[in-house]
Design a protein around this motif. Structure first.
Motif, mmCIF file in Angstrom:
data_model
loop_
_atom_site.group_PDB
_atom_site.id
_atom_site.type_symbol
_atom_site.label_atom_id
_atom_site.label_comp_id
_atom_site.label_asym_id
_atom_site.label_seq_id
_atom_site.Cartn_x
_atom_site.Cartn_y
_atom_site.Cartn_z
ATOM 1 N N LEU A 15 0.593 -15.551 -21.919
ATOM 2 C CA LEU A 15 2.025 -15.282 -22.086
ATOM 3 C C LEU A 15 2.846 -16.511 -21.719
ATOM 4 C CD1 LEU A 15 4.304 -13.134 -22.561
ATOM 5 C CD2 LEU A 15 4.318 -12.901 -20.074
ATOM 6 N N GLN A 16 2.492 -17.113 -20.580
ATOM 7 C CA GLN A 16 3.249 -18.288 -20.134
ATOM 8 C C GLN A 16 3.124 -19.426 -21.140
ATOM 9 O OE1 GLN A 16 2.510 -19.468 -16.092
ATOM 10 N NE2 GLN A 16 3.667 -21.370 -16.324
ATOM 11 N N ARG A 18 2.583 -19.154 -24.278
ATOM 12 C CA ARG A 18 3.318 -18.762 -25.471
ATOM 13 C C ARG A 18 4.811 -19.055 -25.273
ATOM 14 N NH1 ARG A 18 4.612 -13.967 -27.988
ATOM 15 N NH2 ARG A 18 4.038 -12.647 -26.255
ATOM 16 N N PHE A 19 5.296 -18.709 -24.078
ATOM 17 C CA PHE A 19 6.713 -18.951 -23.780
ATOM 18 C C PHE A 19 7.012 -20.452 -23.761
ATOM 19 C CE2 PHE A 19 10.300 -19.658 -20.891
ATOM 20 C CZ PHE A 19 11.263 -18.909 -21.532
#
Lengths: 137, 60
Positions: A15-16, A18-19
């Motif tokens: 997730l990180q 991707r962000f």
């Protein structure tokens, strides 16, 4: 919190990452946009400079060609009309119309009342108008 | 607190969470604010806004 490169294994790490890439793309896009804006602003300001330079040139040209012609045409009539005014009327007329002095200053200068100066100015204008009409007829 | 937690909090408008993300991504924002080898303050401000917008628009 320290920004560290992670392994990209855990759900949270994915997730990180991707962000981070999402944000990186946005930052790059904004930077490119900003450069574009600056280039455009520079172009516009240089255009504006040219415009103002052109317009000052136009104004000069106008001052040199058009206005003197117009003035010359009017001047004979105007000169004749002005010559029929009294010395005082002429002074007040020029002071009001050309030097844009206010009545109060003129009044103290000439030792008259405010209304007196206004009356002289009004009378002068009326005389000039009348004389110029006469000329036309 | 995981990254997901921080991001969700920031999305909900938590100022501390937003500040944490800003601190974390500051180097990236600064790097994205360099024009012709110079740091551009105005662009940096814009990049901070980009981060705030990214927090709001990013789909978890």
């Amino acid at each position: 919190m320290v920004f560290q490169r992670n392994e990209g294994q855990e759900q949270d790490e994915i997730l990180q990452n991707r962000f981070t890439s999402y944000l990186l793309a946005a930052v790059h896009r904004r930077r490119a946009q900003y450069i574009d804006e600056e280039v455009k602003a520079q172009k516009i300001s240089s255009l504006m400079e040219e415009r103002t330079m052109d317009s000052t040139f136009d104004l000069e040209e106008e001052a040199l060609s058009e206005i003197p012609l117009y003035m010359r045409l009017q001047n004979e009539k105007l000169f004749w009309a002005l010559s029929t005014l009294t010395e005082r009327e002429r002074y007040v007329f020029f002071a009001c119309a050309l030097e844009e002095k206010d009545y109060e200053k003129l009044a103290t200068e000439l030792g008259l009342s405010y209304k007196g100066v206004a009356a002289i100015y009004y009378r002068a204008i009326q005389k000039i108008k009348k004389k110029m009409k006469e000329e036309l007829l | 607190m995981t990254f997901r937690d921080i991001l969700i909090r920031a999305k909900l408008g938590d100022e501390t969470a937003k500040m944490m993300l800003l601190e974390q991504y500051k180097p990236m924002l600064i790097k994205g604010s360099i024009l012709n080898g110079r740091f551009d303050e105005d662009l940096y401000q814009e990049q901070c806004l980009v981060l705030m917008k990214a927090i709001n628009q990013f789909i978890i």
